[in-house]
Design an enzyme around this catalytic site. Structure first.
Site, PDB file in Angstrom:
ATOM      1  N   HIS A  47       0.743  -1.056  -0.163  1.00 61.94           N
ATOM      2  CA  HIS A  47       0.081  -0.026  -0.031  1.00 61.94           C
ATOM      3  C   HIS A  47       0.607   1.173  -0.154  1.00 61.94           C
ATOM      4  O   HIS A  47       0.600   2.206  -0.563  1.00 61.94           O
ATOM      5  CB  HIS A  47      -0.978   0.230   1.356  1.00 61.94           C
ATOM      6  CG  HIS A  47      -2.301  -0.917   1.117  1.00 61.94           C
ATOM      7  ND1 HIS A  47      -2.559  -1.659   2.111  1.00 61.94           N
ATOM      8  CD2 HIS A  47      -2.832  -1.245  -0.046  1.00 61.94           C
ATOM      9  CE1 HIS A  47      -3.745  -2.395   1.766  1.00 61.94           C
ATOM     10  NE2 HIS A  47      -3.701  -2.096   0.515  1.00 61.94           N
TER      11      HIS A  47
ATOM     12  N   ARG B  47      -6.557  -2.525 -16.232  1.00 57.78           N
ATOM     13  CA  ARG B  47      -6.562  -3.525 -15.305  1.00 57.78           C
ATOM     14  C   ARG B  47      -7.635  -3.237 -14.156  1.00 57.78           C
ATOM     15  O   ARG B  47      -7.447  -2.847 -13.279  1.00 57.78           O
ATOM     16  CB  ARG B  47      -5.071  -3.268 -14.544  1.00 57.78           C
ATOM     17  CG  ARG B  47      -3.819  -3.488 -15.605  1.00 57.78           C
ATOM     18  CD  ARG B  47      -2.666  -3.355 -14.621  1.00 57.78           C
ATOM     19  NE  ARG B  47      -1.319  -3.544 -15.524  1.00 57.78           N
ATOM     20  CZ  ARG B  47      -0.770  -2.551 -15.935  1.00 57.78           C
ATOM     21  NH1 ARG B  47      -1.070  -1.068 -15.399  1.00 57.78           N
ATOM     22  NH2 ARG B  47       0.374  -2.491 -16.421  1.00 57.78           N
TER      23      ARG B  47
ATOM     24  N   ARG C  49      -9.677  -5.168 -19.396  1.00 61.01           N
ATOM     25  CA  ARG C  49      -9.207  -6.498 -19.458  1.00 61.01           C
ATOM     26  C   ARG C  49     -10.107  -7.021 -18.216  1.00 61.01           C
ATOM     27  O   ARG C  49     -10.347  -6.716 -17.345  1.00 61.01           O
ATOM     28  CB  ARG C  49      -7.898  -6.567 -19.142  1.00 61.01           C
ATOM     29  CG  ARG C  49      -7.274  -8.152 -18.920  1.00 61.01           C
ATOM     30  CD  ARG C  49      -5.709  -8.161 -18.496  1.00 61.01           C
ATOM     31  NE  ARG C  49      -5.520  -7.633 -17.256  1.00 61.01           N
ATOM     32  CZ  ARG C  49      -4.172  -7.402 -16.877  1.00 61.01           C
ATOM     33  NH1 ARG C  49      -3.367  -7.922 -17.559  1.00 61.01           N
ATOM     34  NH2 ARG C  49      -4.150  -6.906 -15.659  1.00 61.01           N
TER      35      ARG C  49
ATOM     36  N   GLU D 196      -0.210 -14.147 -23.768  1.00 59.86           N
ATOM     37  CA  GLU D 196       0.858 -14.297 -22.761  1.00 59.86           C
ATOM     38  C   GLU D 196       1.352 -15.574 -22.259  1.00 59.86           C
ATOM     39  O   GLU D 196       2.196 -15.671 -21.262  1.00 59.86           O
ATOM     40  CB  GLU D 196       0.239 -13.494 -21.543  1.00 59.86           C
ATOM     41  CG  GLU D 196      -0.976 -13.657 -21.031  1.00 59.86           C
ATOM     42  CD  GLU D 196      -1.716 -12.821 -20.025  1.00 59.86           C
ATOM     43  OE1 GLU D 196      -0.951 -12.105 -19.484  1.00 59.86           O
ATOM     44  OE2 GLU D 196      -3.023 -12.830 -19.671  1.00 59.86           O
TER      45      GLU D 196
ATOM     46  N   ASN E  56       5.008  -8.856 -20.221  1.00 59.27           N
ATOM     47  CA  ASN E  56       5.466  -9.242 -18.907  1.00 59.27           C
ATOM     48  C   ASN E  56       5.431 -10.625 -18.752  1.00 59.27           C
ATOM     49  O   ASN E  56       6.144 -11.495 -18.376  1.00 59.27           O
ATOM     50  CB  ASN E  56       4.853  -8.429 -17.887  1.00 59.27           C
ATOM     51  CG  ASN E  56       5.215  -7.094 -18.127  1.00 59.27           C
ATOM     52  OD1 ASN E  56       5.863  -6.441 -18.890  1.00 59.27           O
ATOM     53  ND2 ASN E  56       4.342  -6.222 -17.124  1.00 59.27           N
ATOM     54  N   ASP E  57       4.223 -11.320 -18.816  1.00 53.14           N
ATOM     55  CA  ASP E  57       4.114 -12.681 -18.491  1.00 53.14           C
ATOM     56  C   ASP E  57       4.501 -13.474 -19.523  1.00 53.14           C
ATOM     57  O   ASP E  57       5.049 -14.482 -19.257  1.00 53.14           O
ATOM     58  CB  ASP E  57       2.506 -13.029 -18.337  1.00 53.14           C
ATOM     59  CG  ASP E  57       2.228 -12.685 -16.581  1.00 53.14           C
ATOM     60  OD1 ASP E  57       2.910 -12.823 -16.130  1.00 53.14           O
ATOM     61  OD2 ASP E  57       0.914 -12.761 -16.634  1.00 53.14           O
TER      62      ASP E  57
ATOM     63  N   ARG F  50       9.578 -13.702 -12.504  1.00 52.24           N
ATOM     64  CA  ARG F  50      10.175 -12.421 -12.363  1.00 52.24           C
ATOM     65  C   ARG F  50      10.287 -11.792 -11.283  1.00 52.24           C
ATOM     66  O   ARG F  50      10.843 -10.856 -10.430  1.00 52.24           O
ATOM     67  CB  ARG F  50       9.786 -11.475 -13.605  1.00 52.24           C
ATOM     68  CG  ARG F  50       8.149 -11.358 -13.433  1.00 52.24           C
ATOM     69  CD  ARG F  50       7.570 -10.543 -14.732  1.00 52.24           C
ATOM     70  NE  ARG F  50       6.277 -10.751 -14.399  1.00 52.24           N
ATOM     71  CZ  ARG F  50       5.582 -10.011 -14.378  1.00 52.24           C
ATOM     72  NH1 ARG F  50       5.869  -8.777 -14.151  1.00 52.24           N
ATOM     73  NH2 ARG F  50       4.177 -10.202 -14.657  1.00 52.24           N
TER      74      ARG F  50
ATOM     75  N   CYS G 140       1.230  -4.540 -24.997  1.00 53.25           N
ATOM     76  CA  CYS G 140       0.989  -3.697 -23.817  1.00 53.25           C
ATOM     77  C   CYS G 140       2.029  -4.597 -22.943  1.00 53.25           C
ATOM     78  O   CYS G 140       2.761  -5.643 -23.086  1.00 53.25           O
ATOM     79  CB  CYS G 140      -0.049  -4.020 -23.004  1.00 53.25           C
ATOM     80  SG  CYS G 140      -0.722  -5.685 -22.602  1.00 53.25           S
TER      81      CYS G 140
END
Length: 577
Positions: A189, A297, A333, A432, A455-456, A466, A503
């Site tokens: 957070h 997201r 998404r 992905e 990324n994935d 990662r 992306c």
């Protein structure tokens, strides 16, 4: 110099203010059975005072972070109302005849230790929330004074073992120039709040300091490199002052490109869209001249709360995004939880390798109730703008067909209810996982677009987690295998006339521009901060040049040679507008 993890970018310089570690030390006080009712009343008074204090803090801080980020404190209120936590405290008091503060301390330690043992970074970071709430309650039970407060008349850099959201709200954002913590995570957070406030933040310095940082030490925080310099030389201070000034000048120059058309030096149009997690980011999206939102997201709508967001709440958010973008493309998404993202109120199984487990579309197809609720909200919002739907982690045609069946069911329900929506809303899938790449030619005829989630995809291609510090150095987006997978995907899409966008971090990496130009990709979606640097490089690179570079890359046998080619063609100087 100490090397940690950069959690919020930027450079901050100044004197350190070290927040003392808040540790409670008091005797294991027992009570007489006749005092039990009095102790319970003390506990309830402490809870009421803690809740009142949290509500006050939330209202004071809403102007800094906005409504969405202050929901952090709703999570803190929920802990004080959590029957499991309170039953634990009351059980210790009733069965062991311990004073309220002793019972609270033992309950905190039990739950914090339990969360710390879980192999889940998100849950480990939630342990800090429990500790924060418990410490607040203890403060009221003991009548203890607040921690030492930072200076109110001069800027400072905050240093702590770990920071809680409650401690963050007591900081003057005009004076707290940067943050350093020994512990913490990029998804905590505090990291989220630091990024929202634009405060440079380096974390993870535990065990990396030869001597502890003291209040008054002069620090340089480099949030981009994840470095902290303690009492640096005058020469280094001057160097960083110059670097900071240069960064500001560059930032100002880049801003002048915001509304310059995105195109190559030889006139090929490009779409540079933004990845967002909340409505609050839209002002910066528009300010930086993004073509739209290439990735919304939605999982962040579901996080830091104690129940699922209902259809109406989701609809309002999606509608706000669509309307504010005034016809620009918005790719929403569907829920992508699991792996390193979990929800407190949805029980997910403990898994040895959650990244390969129960997550994303797998959860949605298993929990069609929550999936259909989200699809209904997206469909309703599609009436108000250019919305498209994106399914995450598709690995088979069967999954795609099942997802579309739920979508058709949601459409039929809305039609029967007389609710307007875009009948021919476009459907896309994230590419992905390697399986989706290999069968891209099978999937392409059934969708309107592909969005390559780099990324994935990179971590699955290379079998590199990662988030695992031991092997993270093997995570390599410029590995030849990654480039070949990209080529396979794009060729399959082009053969079926399917639009392709990219992306993820690789989309915002200016070194990768020739790859996209060579592949014929004309839409990238990235962090808002990356849009202007990428546009700047795009304006200086020709499409024909990109195709030549791409052919060179295909003959490279390792990432070192690939990066040598890309770096030799890098364009970073800001073009004159």
């Amino acid at each position: 110099m100490a090397k940690g993890i950069g959690a919020s970018s930027g450079i901050a310089m100044g004197k350190a203010f070290v927040i003392p570690t808040w540790e409670w030390d008091f005797p294991d006080k027992l009570i007489d059975v006749t005092d039990l009712a009095f102790e319970f009343e003390r506990l309830y008074d402490g809870i009421r005072s803690s809740k009142d204090e949290i509500e006050t803090i939330k209202q004071e801080f809403v102007s800094v972070l906005g409504e969405e980020q202050t929901s952090i404190f709703d999570a803190h209120l929920a802990i004080l109302e959590d029957p499991i936590f309170m039953n634990e405290v009351q059980g210790i008091m009733q069965k062991q005849y311990k004073a309220a503060e002793v019972a609270v301390k033992e309950a905190i330690e039990k739950f914090v230790n339990m969360f710390d043992l879980l192999d889940d970074q998100y849950m480990k970071e939630r342990a800090l929330d429990i500790k924060d709430v418990g410490n607040r309650l203890l403060k009221h039970l003991l009548g203890a004074l607040e921690e030492t407060l930072p200076p109110k008349d001069q800027p400072y850099l905050v240093v702590a073992k770990e920071l809680s959201p409650s401690q963050m709200v007591h900081l003057d954002t005009n004076l707290a120039l940067g943050l350093v913590t020994m512990l913490g995570g990029k998804t905590s957070h505090v990291a989220i709040m630091a990024r929202a406030m634009g405060v440079p933040y380096v974390l993870g310095l535990e065990g990396k300091l030869s001597t502890p940082i003291q209040t008054g030490d002069y620090l340089i925080i480099d949030g981009d490199e994840g470095c902290v310099y303690i009492n640096p030389s005058d020469e280094l201070v001057e160097e960083y002052k110059k670097r900071k000034a240069i960064l500001q000048v560059r930032k100002d120059k880049l801003q002048t490109l915001a509304h310059v058309p995105s195109q190559t030096a030889d006139g090929l149009s490009f779409q540079l869209a933004a990845n967002i997690s909340s409505v609050k980011e839209l002002d910066q999206v528009l300010k930086n001249g993004a073509s739209g939102v290439g990735l919304f997201r939605t999982e962040f709508l579901y996080m830091d709360r104690d129940s699922l967001p209902q259809e109406e709440e989701q609809f309002v958010v999606y509608k706000q995004v669509a309307e504010k973008l005034e016809g620009r493309r918005v790719v929403i998404r569907t829920l992508d939880i699991g792996g390193d993202k979990s929800l407190d109120y949805i029980e997910l199984p403990e898994e040895d390798n959650p990244s390969l487990g129960y997550r994303a579309i797998r959860i949605s197809l298993d929990r069609t109730d929550l999936f259909k609720t989200q699809l209904r909200a997206i469909l309703r919002a599609s009436h108000y703008g250019n919305i498209k739907i994106l399914y995450p982690m598709i690995s088979s045609l069967e999954e795609l067909n099942k997802a579309n069946e739920v979508l058709e069911e949601a459409k039929r329900e809305l039609q029967q209810e007389g609710v307007p929506f875009k009948q021919n809303i476009e459907i896309g899938i994230m590419i992905e996982v390697p399986a989706a790449v290999i069968i891209a030619d099978i999937l392409a005829p059934h969708v309107d677009f592909f969005s390559i989630g780099t990324n994935d995809l990179v971590q699955y291609i290379l079998a590199v987690d990662r988030m695992n510090e031991t092997v993270a150095h093997l995570y390599d987006p410029f590995h030849p295998a990654v480039l070949r997978m990209l080529k396979t995907t794009v060729e399959a899409a082009q053969a079926s006339g399917v639009h392709v966008s990219v992306c993820g971090e690789m989309a915002g990496d200016i070194r990768a521009l020739p790859i996209w130009l060579g592949l014929g990709i004309q839409e990238l979606s990235m962090s808002v901060q990356s849009i202007l640097p990428v546009k700047n490089s795009l304006l200086q690179t020709s499409h024909s040049e990109g195709k030549v570079i791409w052919k060179q890359l295909l003959s490279c046998k390792n990432s070192k040679s690939i990066l040598e080619v890309l770096n030799s063609n890098l364009r970073q100087d800001v073009v004159a507008n």
